[in-house]
Design an enzyme around this catalytic site. Structure first.
Site, PDB file in Angstrom:
ATOM      1  N   ASP A 119      -2.002 -10.085  -4.010  1.00 25.76           N
ATOM      2  CA  ASP A 119      -3.292  -9.649  -3.500  1.00 25.76           C
ATOM      3  C   ASP A 119      -4.327  -9.971  -4.574  1.00 25.76           C
ATOM      4  OD1 ASP A 119      -5.542  -8.353  -2.636  1.00 25.76           O
ATOM      5  OD2 ASP A 119      -4.626  -6.377  -2.475  1.00 25.76           O
TER       6      ASP A 119
ATOM      7  N   ASN B  50       0.840  -1.202   0.000  1.00 25.22           N
ATOM      8  CA  ASN B  50       0.000   0.000   0.000  1.00 25.22           C
ATOM      9  C   ASN B  50       0.876   1.253   0.000  1.00 25.22           C
ATOM     10  OD1 ASN B  50      -2.306   1.564  -0.026  1.00 25.22           O
ATOM     11  ND2 ASN B  50      -2.657   1.421   2.179  1.00 25.22           N
TER      12      ASN B  50
ATOM     13  N   GLU C 264       1.167  -3.142  -5.029  1.00 22.69           N
ATOM     14  CA  GLU C 264       0.848  -1.748  -4.688  1.00 22.69           C
ATOM     15  C   GLU C 264       2.095  -0.993  -4.212  1.00 22.69           C
ATOM     16  OE1 GLU C 264      -3.189  -0.006  -3.769  1.00 22.69           O
ATOM     17  OE2 GLU C 264      -3.110  -1.692  -2.373  1.00 22.69           O
TER      18      GLU C 264
ATOM     19  N   ASN D 127      -7.599  -9.912  -3.941  1.00 20.46           N
ATOM     20  CA  ASN D 127      -8.793  -9.109  -3.637  1.00 20.46           C
ATOM     21  C   ASN D 127     -10.069  -9.950  -3.568  1.00 20.46           C
ATOM     22  OD1 ASN D 127      -8.538  -6.239  -3.063  1.00 20.46           O
ATOM     23  ND2 ASN D 127      -7.403  -6.134  -4.991  1.00 20.46           N
TER      24      ASN D 127
ATOM     25  N   HIS E  53      -2.204  -4.311   4.881  1.00 16.70           N
ATOM     26  CA  HIS E  53      -2.019  -5.743   4.654  1.00 16.70           C
ATOM     27  C   HIS E  53      -0.881  -6.256   5.531  1.00 16.70           C
ATOM     28  CE1 HIS E  53      -4.325  -6.194   0.744  1.00 16.70           C
ATOM     29  NE2 HIS E  53      -4.220  -4.876   0.842  1.00 16.70           N
TER      30      HIS E  53
END
Length: 299
Positions: free
Chosen positions: A193, A53, A79, A195, A291
């Site tokens: 990830d 992130n 990310e 999602n 995360h």
């Protein structure tokens, strides 16, 4: 769960060729450095997957100091939220690792994936052939002999309906790619990830999230198809059949403090690597992101 408190589950030994060669090379490198054969019993391959992130933000929270303590062979990031020329500081290039980035070209500071590896890959791939997906910086693959390690960031659909429809398109489009990977003779570790939380064990409040992106029936059915029909293996669920750990928490409502989380970060492996899964651990602490890093050890 702090590092010292992590408990691992064991998995049976196997003879997967590509991964066995990688581990053999790691043993050789360790022996060259240590000049002793007593270390070979505990040599494994360690892979970490982590949605940062924002890698620059995670770095300020001590992520690279933590990474140095893990002795990981490969790190897959999602990310990164940075362009390559924004990562010139030495902290983003730790000693002992080769690093490779695939930035988003559609929008700066968005998405982005990376792979760090101790062993230099034979090849790096950064596109799957669909510009709408590739240009968002969602895929990078490192090839080591017959072993492919992929850092993958599948889209979220939570921001608006348009993005959910894009997510469905990606699911439909990438399924035959996964099939081709299963049939091409290579071994795959797909980190990232995804999602999507697969089962009620993978999300704190399953019932109330059944109409929310990331836990929609169509999304969960897609994972079931990949795992149960195609043969892909969810490493965490294989090693911890009854586990109820999470890798992501909303930043709203003290979700992390209450452990109201989702398990949406995976290391999905091709069938030939199933019996080489040894340990896994999720690290909610220290906090580098919304995360948690997810580590798997392979025999």
């Amino acid at each position: 769960m702090r590092l010292a408190q992590v408990k691992f589950n064991k998995c049976a030994h196997s003879d997967g060729t590509a991964l066995a060669n990688f581990v053999k090379n790691r043993i050789s490198a360790t022996l060259d450095a240590a000049h002793t054969s007593s270390l070979t019993a505990d040599i494994t391959m360690k892979i970490i997957s982590f949605n940062a992130n924002g890698i620059r933000s995670a770095a300020t929270k001590g992520f690279y100091d933590w990474l140095a303590q893990q002795d990981a062979d490969v790190l897959c990031l999602q990310e990164t939220k940075a362009q390559r020329d924004q990562l010139d500081d030495t902290q983003f290039h730790p000693d002992g690792y080769h690093n490779f980035f695939r930035d988003a070209s559609t929008k700066k500071g968005y998405s982005g994936v990376a792979i760090y590896s101790k062993k230099k890959p034979d090849e790096i791939r950064t596109g799957l052939g669909w510009d709408e997906f590739d240009e968002e910086g969602r895929y990078i693959e490192a090839r080591f002999g017959n072993l492919s390690v992929v850092s993958l960031y599948l889209p979220s659909g939570s921001s608006k309906e348009e993005r959910q429809q894009f997510k469905f398109k990606v699911m439909d489009w990438i399924t035959p790619i996964y099939r081709e990977w299963l049939s091409n003779g290579r071994d795959y570790v797909i980190c990232g990830d995804w999602n999507i939380a697969h089962t009620p064990k993978d999300i704190k409040n399953a019932k109330s999230n059944e109409k929310n992106s990331g836990y929609l029936p169509e999304e969960r059915a897609w994972l079931s198809e990949l795992f149960e029909q195609h043969g892909w293996v969810d490493s965490y669920r294989h090693l911890k059949p009854e586990g109820q750990d999470y890798t992501w928490w909303s930043q709203r409502g003290a979700a992390r403090a209450k452990n109201v989380g989702w398990r949406i970060d995976y290391q999905v492996v091709s069938p030939g690597l199933k019996s080489r899964l040894k340990h896994c651990a999720i690290f909610p602490e220290p906090r580098f992101s919304d995360h948690a890093p997810y580590l798997v050890e392979y025999l």
